[in-house]
Scaffold this motif. Structure first.
Motif, mmCIF file in Angstrom:
data_model
loop_
_atom_site.group_PDB
_atom_site.id
_atom_site.type_symbol
_atom_site.label_atom_id
_atom_site.label_comp_id
_atom_site.label_asym_id
_atom_site.label_seq_id
_atom_site.Cartn_x
_atom_site.Cartn_y
_atom_site.Cartn_z
ATOM 1 N N HIS A 85 0.851 -1.350 -0.018
ATOM 2 C CA HIS A 85 0.082 -0.121 -0.033
ATOM 3 C C HIS A 85 0.934 1.360 -0.090
ATOM 4 O O HIS A 85 1.766 1.559 0.852
ATOM 5 C CB HIS A 85 -0.903 -0.016 1.314
ATOM 6 C CG HIS A 85 -2.106 1.188 1.057
ATOM 7 N ND1 HIS A 85 -2.487 1.432 -0.001
ATOM 8 C CD2 HIS A 85 -2.724 1.772 2.048
ATOM 9 C CE1 HIS A 85 -3.513 2.503 0.217
ATOM 10 N NE2 HIS A 85 -3.548 2.687 1.567
ATOM 11 N N ASP A 87 0.297 4.532 0.502
ATOM 12 C CA ASP A 87 0.096 5.511 1.720
ATOM 13 C C ASP A 87 0.719 5.041 2.875
ATOM 14 O O ASP A 87 1.445 5.784 3.610
ATOM 15 C CB ASP A 87 -1.465 5.394 1.870
ATOM 16 C CG ASP A 87 -2.197 6.295 0.700
ATOM 17 O OD1 ASP A 87 -1.547 7.025 0.208
ATOM 18 O OD2 ASP A 87 -3.267 5.927 0.578
ATOM 19 N N CYS A 186 2.202 -5.390 -13.437
ATOM 20 C CA CYS A 186 0.658 -5.139 -13.756
ATOM 21 C C CYS A 186 0.138 -3.910 -13.327
ATOM 22 O O CYS A 186 0.852 -3.165 -12.321
ATOM 23 C CB CYS A 186 0.168 -6.290 -13.088
ATOM 24 S SG CYS A 186 -1.749 -6.434 -13.565
ATOM 25 N N ASN A 188 -3.192 -1.445 -11.460
ATOM 26 C CA ASN A 188 -4.055 -1.635 -10.927
ATOM 27 C C ASN A 188 -5.249 -2.640 -10.812
ATOM 28 O O ASN A 188 -5.884 -2.812 -11.937
ATOM 29 C CB ASN A 188 -4.890 -0.278 -10.417
ATOM 30 C CG ASN A 188 -4.219 0.763 -9.795
ATOM 31 O OD1 ASN A 188 -3.310 1.227 -10.297
ATOM 32 N ND2 ASN A 188 -4.360 1.283 -8.758
ATOM 33 N N TYR A 298 -1.014 6.235 -14.808
ATOM 34 C CA TYR A 298 -0.410 5.025 -15.141
ATOM 35 C C TYR A 298 -1.117 4.327 -16.392
ATOM 36 O O TYR A 298 -2.500 4.791 -16.293
ATOM 37 C CB TYR A 298 -0.263 4.072 -13.976
ATOM 38 C CG TYR A 298 0.085 4.302 -12.615
ATOM 39 C CD1 TYR A 298 1.289 5.069 -12.660
ATOM 40 C CD2 TYR A 298 -0.436 3.873 -11.581
ATOM 41 C CE1 TYR A 298 1.902 5.535 -11.506
ATOM 42 C CE2 TYR A 298 0.217 4.192 -10.289
ATOM 43 C CZ TYR A 298 1.329 4.973 -10.383
ATOM 44 O OH TYR A 298 1.928 5.135 -8.751
HETATM 45 O O1 DAU Z 1 -0.481 0.575 -10.132
HETATM 46 C C1 DAU Z 1 -0.422 -0.836 -9.353
HETATM 47 C C2 DAU Z 1 -0.684 -0.578 -8.009
HETATM 48 O O2 DAU Z 1 -1.906 -0.358 -7.718
HETATM 49 C C3 DAU Z 1 0.096 -1.568 -7.127
HETATM 50 O O3 DAU Z 1 1.100 -1.964 -7.212
HETATM 51 C C4 DAU Z 1 -0.436 -1.328 -5.579
HETATM 52 O O4 DAU Z 1 0.168 -2.341 -4.812
HETATM 53 C C5 DAU Z 1 -1.864 -1.066 -5.388
HETATM 54 O O5 DAU Z 1 -1.972 -0.568 -4.055
HETATM 55 C C6 DAU Z 1 -2.281 0.065 -6.425
HETATM 56 O O6 DAU Z 1 -1.642 1.135 -6.007
HETATM 57 P P1 DAU Z 1 -2.387 2.745 -5.976
HETATM 58 O O7 DAU Z 1 -1.813 3.628 -5.157
HETATM 59 O O8 DAU Z 1 -2.620 3.137 -7.406
HETATM 60 O O9 DAU Z 1 -3.859 2.315 -5.330
HETATM 61 P P2 DAU Z 1 -4.792 2.808 -4.412
HETATM 62 O O10 DAU Z 1 -6.126 1.829 -4.325
HETATM 63 O O11 DAU Z 1 -4.218 3.065 -3.148
HETATM 64 O O12 DAU Z 1 -5.385 4.181 -5.128
HETATM 65 C C7 DAU Z 1 -5.686 4.177 -6.239
HETATM 66 C C8 DAU Z 1 -5.667 5.752 -6.605
HETATM 67 O O13 DAU Z 1 -6.774 6.392 -5.882
HETATM 68 C C9 DAU Z 1 -4.620 6.535 -6.432
HETATM 69 O O14 DAU Z 1 -4.511 7.581 -7.569
HETATM 70 C C10 DAU Z 1 -4.746 7.286 -5.198
HETATM 71 C C11 DAU Z 1 -6.412 7.333 -5.149
HETATM 72 N N1 DAU Z 1 -6.965 7.348 -3.677
HETATM 73 C C12 DAU Z 1 -6.543 6.218 -2.988
HETATM 74 C C13 DAU Z 1 -7.151 6.313 -1.581
HETATM 75 C C14 DAU Z 1 -6.983 5.148 -0.721
HETATM 76 C C15 DAU Z 1 -7.884 8.298 -3.243
HETATM 77 O O15 DAU Z 1 -8.024 9.084 -3.905
HETATM 78 N N2 DAU Z 1 -8.428 8.376 -2.166
HETATM 79 C C16 DAU Z 1 -8.169 7.097 -1.303
HETATM 80 O O16 DAU Z 1 -8.809 7.126 -0.071
#
Ligand code: DAU
Ligand code: NAD
Length: 363
Positions: A85, A87, A186, A188, A298
């Motif tokens: 993760h 964050d 890969c 998301n 991405y």
């Molecule tokens: O791109 C692949 C990656 O995708 C993986 O390598 C990581 O293990 C996986 O966690 C994921 O990373 P992201 O940072 O892209 O995923 P996340 O779900 O944390 O966030 C997706 C997008 O949404 C990112 O631009 C941040 C945003 N976000 C995330 C959270 C948790 C928000 O706007 N609000 C949130 O509360």
């Protein structure tokens, strides 16, 4: 009976992979997982226990890995184990270095030692698949071409840097020692069993419990989404027919802005589980402080795996998202059990609730 060793198989993608593997093949799986906050035995409740050996342990424990290799003689390793993760890597990067870098190094060394003692035939057919991410390539500007396998590495977060380091180790162990490795990068993933700290499951879970739906910054950051079982089928295909030493980008050509994703989830929930007051879940959307160093975009160019290995995703973003939302609606007990005190404490701390509310949330 032949077997494969899966690491991190109690996490989101690893557990989906193990369950699919047991359904689709007659081989056994030895599943090595440290059961961090992200690992969950419940994820494996449907596993056929006659062909699934679960081992609670760390990939960085070289003695344990060596003994598992000697005992089970797997024909392949699929390495999912990681801190994943972004964050959390910003709040505390240390575990990311321990597992993603040092852990991968120890795993590679254990495999090298074991293969070095074995028969040449075993070495020739053995495969080490390293599961990595598109985040190693850094951020794209709008309109820039999607990441190909030759895109320069340019990681921006502690998580991305630790995964990039692990990719480099895997590559070097092939180049220098001849380890039969393959790497997948890969985009998301989303789907069942996704821990609700990540955008899609967090949005579903918060929406259903009447909480704000946090969107970072302007919500216009773009991610390229792939349904998790499509990632699993890509890894199976790479293991089966990928060329040793190669990397394969995996993605579903589904670039979406975050705000669009959150609105799509709200629309699905409005249809499938309308709010009791008849208003839309979209009213719960709350723009919050942005992630430091947040990558803007991405996008994966998946033409190599499509062309060389004939892989294609089975789900569109629309069909995959509908299945995902339905899975969370159908599995409230799974959701309840993962929302431990530690989970609530993370959510409270990360989204900076006032101290009294945070203490109440963690209690
Ligand atoms: O791109 C692949 C990656 O995708 C993986 O390598 C990581 O293990 C996986 O966690 C994921 O990373 P992201 O940072 O892209 O995923 P996340 O779900 O944390 O966030 C997706 C997008 O949404 C990112 O631009 C941040 C945003 N976000 C995330 C959270 C948790 C928000 O706007 N609000 C949130 O509360
Ligand atoms: P996850 O955080 O849900 O699961 C990680 C699993 O690894 C957990 O079960 C955890 O207990 C285990 N683990 C952690 N440290 C370990 C250690 N030292 N030894 C053994 N087990 C350990 O992660 P995920 O989303 O399922 O991701 C799996 C892999 O896929 C990771 O390598 C990640 O970088 C990569 N990946 C994830 C995505 C995504 O969108 N989630 C996309 C591309 C690549």
């Amino acid at each position: 009976m032949s077997s494969i060793l899966v690491t991190g198989g109690a996490g989101f993608i690893g557990a989906n992979f193990v369950l699919d593997w047991l359904r689709r093949t007659d081989e056994s799986v030895v599943n090595l997982d440290k059961l961090t906050y992200a690992g969950n035995r419940d994820n494996l409740a449907q596993a056929d226990e006659r062909r699934h050996v679960f081992v609670h342990g760390d990939i960085a424990d070289a003695a344990l890995v060596s003994s598992l290799l000697a005992q089970h003689r797997p024909r392949a390793i699929v390495n999912f184990a990681a801190e994943s993760h972004v964050d959390r890597s910003i709040h505390g990067p240390s575990e990311f270095i321990d597992t993603n870098v040092v852990g991968t190094f120890r795993l590679l060394e254990a495999v090298r030692g074991w293969l070095g003692q074995g028969a040449a035939a075993q070495q020739a057919s053995f495969r080490f698949v390293h599961v990595s991410t598109d985040e190693v390539y850094g951020s794209l500007q709008p309109g820039e071409p999607a990441f190909t396998e030759t895109h320069p590495y340019d990681p921006n977060s502690p998580y991305a840097a630790s995964k990039a380091a692990s990719d480099h180790l895997v590559r070097a162990w092939h180049h220098t020692y001849g380890l039969p490795v393959l790497t997948t990068n890969c985009s998301n993933n989303y789907g069942p069993l996704h821990f609700p700290e990540k955008l899609i499951p967090l949005t579903i879970v918060n929406a259903l419990s009447g909480k704000p739906l946090p969107v970072y910054g302007d919500g216009l950051q773009v991610r390229d989404w792939l349904y998790v079982t499509d990632h699993c089928s890509a890894i199976r295909r790479v293991l089966e027919a990928g060329r040793v030493g190669e990397t394969y980008n995996v993605g579903g050509w589904n670039e979406k802005a975050n705000i669009e994703v959150v609105r799509s989830i709200c629309a699905l929930l409005d249809a499938l589980r309308p709010r009791s007051d008849g208003r839309s879940y979209a009213e719960q959307i709350a723009f919050v402080q942005d992630r430091p160093g947040h990558d803007r975009r991405y996008a994966i160019d998946a033409r190599k795996i499509e062309r060389e290995l004939g892989w294609k995703p089975a789900e569109s973003f629309e069909s995959g998202l509908r299945k995902t939302v339905q899975w969370y609606l159908d599995n409230p007990e799974w959701v309840r059990r993962v929302q431990t005190g530690a989970y609530r404490e993370w959510i409270a701390r990360h989204y900076q609730q006032p101290p009294a509310e945070a203490a109440a949330a963690a209690a």
